[in-house]
Motif scaffolding. Structure first.
Motif, short mmCIF file in Angstrom:
data_model
loop_
_atom_site.label_atom_id
_atom_site.label_comp_id
_atom_site.label_asym_id
_atom_site.label_seq_id
_atom_site.Cartn_x
_atom_site.Cartn_y
_atom_site.Cartn_z
N TYR A 261 38.21 39.69 35.39
CA TYR A 261 39.29 38.91 34.78
C TYR A 261 40.58 38.92 35.60
N TRP A 262 40.56 39.50 36.79
CA TRP A 262 41.72 39.39 37.68
C TRP A 262 41.51 38.19 38.60
N TYR A 263 42.57 37.38 38.77
CA TYR A 263 42.51 36.20 39.62
C TYR A 263 43.75 36.16 40.51
N TYR A 264 43.53 35.97 41.80
CA TYR A 264 44.66 35.88 42.73
C TYR A 264 45.01 34.41 42.90
N TRP A 265 46.22 34.03 42.44
CA TRP A 265 46.59 32.62 42.41
C TRP A 265 48.01 32.46 42.94
N TRP A 269 48.69 38.14 41.34
CA TRP A 269 47.53 38.52 40.54
C TRP A 269 47.76 38.16 39.08
#
Length: 394
Positions: A261-265, A269
């Protein structure tokens, strides 16, 4: 003769737990009930049916001679892994069950509940004594599925490209900041491990036995997102030296770069929560990590994970219950363990291989369902559970 109090207490406990399962599903749309994005996740509709099937199969059918099943197909549809019971839908196909409908499943729950209430009311004292332990087991089984409902709903919504919020009044308070970080010292010596008491416990918590522990120090708080982010930023997922061989193969095969459920955008993070996609809360305890990741983090820190016995001995002096905590212990039977006879003997014993023990509880564990001797277990790569990290130093 059974006392009125016995009947009332049993009925109220059963009713309370059954109601909570339905309440957890508040806020779901019909489409949400049937989705299965991965093999580990079961659709909410299946959880509602399976927990009902448990009471029908192990309480009503054996103890109510004139009971007529709601549907002859449901043994096949809602059996999970009980070989003794017979054929079942393959786990990966649970998401293909467009029928029975969601309404059918809720009708099934109501039907079984009413029949069980009638059975409890009319049962003799001897029959009630015989049934009560099985009903209590079924209640605890349903409480396990209540936490699984939370985890599976989160996975279903968290893998939806829209990252929708899950609005539910039963959502527990997830404030999980503990102060006074430090290490608790435990002296070497012999310690008693396992459950011994009058209330319900699982067979895998028995038998109580003595273990010898070397002196150790265990961290009084769990690893935070801020601390885990330092592991990521240091190249933790790109350096094989921190990982078990199997863990390193898992990282490379699945291109793992961060907790689930971690997203680098756009240089930041983000973390999917039930409130939708949010910036990482650096002070919150890291969640949804596998045993492989927990081990790698501890190794990177020059520390290790506790064994389940170290955890149990230290737990009375620690704050716990926010995350299921990975331990260094393989899931194995205690000395003198004997698997119960019949289908219910399949519940724990046959999974004592290739699994890692987690201790504690999480904020989504049902009320009254946690205790220091509780032994949760999952495969080392599993991370859709609410799992975190606590470290130990020699």
């Amino acid at each position: 003769m059974q006392t009125r109090t016995q009947v009332q207490v049993l009925r109220e406990r059963y009713e309370q737990v059954r109601r909570l399962t339905v309440d957890i599903c508040q806020g779901l749309e019909t489409e949400d009930y049937v989705v299965q994005p991965t093999a580990d996740v079961s659709p909410p509709k299946w959880h509602l049916g399976h927990t009902t099937w448990f009471f029908e199969t192990f309480v009503l059918k054996p103890h109510c001679p004139d009971y007529h099943p709601f549907s002859e197909d449901f043994d096949y549809v809602f059996n999970s892994y009980y070989e003794t019971i017979g054929r079942r839908v393959v786990r990966t196909d649970r998401g293909n069950l467009s029928r029975p409908t969601v309404q059918d499943v809720f009708r099934y729950r109501h039907y079984v509940d009413e029949k069980l209430y009638q059975l409890i009311e009319l049962a003799s004292a001897d029959l009630l004594t015989e049934m009560s332990p099985i009903i209590e087991l079924g209640i605890n089984h349903e409480q396990q599925h209540q936490e699984l409902l939370w985890t599976d709903i989160k996975y279903i919504l968290g893998n939806n490209p829209l990252f929708p919020r899950f609005l539910n009044s039963q959502h527990p308070d997830t404030t999980d900041r503990y102060s006074d970080q430090g290490f608790l010292s435990i002296n070497s010596g012999n310690y008693e491990i396992g459950y011994a008491g009058p209330v319900f416990s699982w067979d895998n918590e028995h038998n109580r036995h003595t273990v010898y522990l070397q002196q150790f120090e265990i961290c009084t708080t769990l690893v935070t997102n801020k601390e885990y982010l330092q592991f990521i930023d240091s190249g933790g997922y790109t350096d094989f030296r921190h990982w078990h061989s199997d863990g390193w193969a898992w990282v490379k095969t699945h291109q793992i770069q961060a907790p689930l459920y971690w997203y680098y955008w756009e240089g930041e993070w983000l973390n999917y929560t039930f409130d939708g996609l949010r910036a990482i809360d650096l002070q919150a305890h890291v969640c949804h990590v596998s045993y492989y990741e927990a081990y790698a983090y501890a190794n990177w820190m020059g520390l290790r994970l506790p064994t389940e016995f170290e955890w149990e001995v230290a737990a009375p002096k620690m704050q716990w219950g926010q995350r299921w905590e990975w331990t260094e212990s393989a899931y194995l039977p205690y000395p003198g363990y004997k698997r119960p006879a019949g289908a219910l003997g399949e519940y724990n014993g046959k999974f004592m291989v290739n699994q890692q023990v987690l201790r504690g509880a999480s904020t989504y564990t049902s009320p009254g369902h946690s205790r220091i001797t509780y032994r949760n277990f999952f495969q080392p790569q599993a991370r859709w559970q609410f799992s975190g990290i606590r470290t130990v130093r020699p």
